[in-house]
Design an enzyme around this catalytic site. Structure first.
Site, PDB file in Angstrom:
ATOM      1  N   SER A   1       0.833  -1.173  -0.040  1.00 62.17           N
ATOM      2  CA  SER A   1       0.017   0.097  -0.013  1.00 62.17           C
ATOM      3  C   SER A   1       0.859   1.349   0.049  1.00 62.17           C
ATOM      4  CB  SER A   1      -1.034   0.099   1.224  1.00 62.17           C
ATOM      5  OG  SER A   1      -0.339   0.274   2.285  1.00 62.17           O
TER       6      SER A   1
ATOM      7  N   LYS B   1      -5.364   4.707   8.777  1.00 58.40           N
ATOM      8  CA  LYS B   1      -4.278   5.447   8.056  1.00 58.40           C
ATOM      9  C   LYS B   1      -4.240   7.031   8.011  1.00 58.40           C
ATOM     10  CE  LYS B   1      -2.855   1.508   5.130  1.00 58.40           C
ATOM     11  NZ  LYS B   1      -2.736   0.947   4.111  1.00 58.40           N
TER      12      LYS B   1
END
Length: 348
Positions: free
Chosen positions: A242, A287
């Protein structure tokens, strides 16, 4: 003390004891929480996150931070009910069934190996995407890392086999190979043309259905690149794909004059293809919290995560939609200069 009072007291102690025991009962869930951030144009343990050798580099300013998700739990270290309950009431974390992170039929060591390979693939894809953006040529081959025990590829494909074609289609990257396999119905066969040592040969591998019904053969692949200069990425124990977008931006920032950030504190996430497409990721809410806590004011968000992100964005964090590396660079240019369009995420 009356018999009734004694009975109530003993019952109360029993309920309390059962509650305490139950609170420490292991449960098959995983707690996801904001993990550490790393500035891709900065340093980790006094070493640059991105080191480039054999090519001129340029000074950078601001931050281009990757963000991570930390987790508690898993087959080897299950959490207790009390930990899960604390997670359920904490808006900055998520509690998910264990099988969404660790497939029931997968060995934890296999998952760890796959995460490591995904991170290596992500770093190579990020470098390739940055070089494509700069129109710098390079070479690439797809190789076999390992085969899964008990799956059809075991004993047919071998470690370090170079995959040239799949069903006659050139293996331009790992995704092309994966898509060619998925195009089959379970039970059909796939023909791999591979280079093994000095030999080129066709290997026919039957397919099976995975847990989600997807077609697979059970092979872990990796793209091996030959770049015209060395790009080394140092991120410690971070795994998974990611961080690809932020790696690409960090490489671009170092290879080009001026500053992509204009001195701003920018964070972001998203997988990256060598062709520059940015893909969706998991744990977007955690996140964003990690990005905000690190001091970021702008968060580059994969287009496919925009709807979810817009519903949970922390105050003071501006979401910028990123569907390709090229568009992300243009958005950063617009943020820096105040000219041009900055694509925003929305809930639509």
């Amino acid at each position: 003390m009356s018999r009734r009072a004694l009975t109530l007291l003993l019952s109360g102690f029993l309920v309390l004891a059962l509650g305490v025991v139950g609170a420490f009962q292991e449960v098959p869930y995983v707690v996801l929480s904001p993990g550490p951030t790393e500035n891709t144009i900065g340093e980790v343990d006094k070493k640059p996150v991105i080191s480039i050798t054999g090519r001129q580099t340029h000074a950078t300013t601001g931050t281009l931070s990757l963000v991570t998700v930390a987790y508690q739990g898993g087959p080897a270290a299950q959490i207790d009910l009390l930990t899960a309950l604390r997670g359920w009431i904490d808006p900055t974390v998520a509690v998910v069934p264990q099988e969404t992170i660790f497939a029931p039929d997968r060995d934890p060591q296999e998952v760890e190996e796959e995460n490591t390979v995904e991170m290596t693939n992500s770093q190579d894809s990020a470098t390739a995407a940055a070089l494509n953006e700069l129109k710098i040529p390079y070479d690439m081959v797809v190789t076999v890392v390992s085969t899964e025990k008990g799956k059809p590829a075991e004993g047919k494909l071998r470690k370090d086999d170079q995959i040239n074609y799949v069903d006659g289609k050139q293996a331009k990257n790992v995704d092309v190979v994966g898509d060619a396999v998925k195009a089959h119905k379970p039970g059909e066969s796939v023909v791999f043309n591979v280079t093994r040592g000095k030999d080129k040969l066709d290997v026919t591998v039957p397919t099976i259905a995975g847990d989600q019904g997807q077609t697979l053969v059970g092979v872990l692949m990796q793209a091996k690149y030959k770049f015209p200069f060395e790009v080394d990425i140092n991120v410690g124990d971070v795994g998974g794909p990611s961080a690809g977008l932020m790696f690409s931006l960090g490489i671009l920032d170092k290879l080009t004059p001026g500053s992509l950030t204009g001195g701003k504190r920018i964070a972001g996430t998203g997988t990256i293809q060598p062709t520059g497409e940015v893909g969706a990721i998991g744990g977007i809410a955690q996140k964003m919290v990690g990005a905000k806590e690190s001091g970021a004011t702008v968060f580059l968000t994969p287009a496919d995560n925009c709807a979810e992100a817009s519903k949970a964005v922390p105050d003071g964090l501006r979401l910028v939609k990123a569907d390709t590396l090229h568009n992300a660079v243009q958005a950063l240019d617009a943020l820096r200069t105040g000219k041009g369009n900055v694509p925003a995420c929305d809930a639509g």
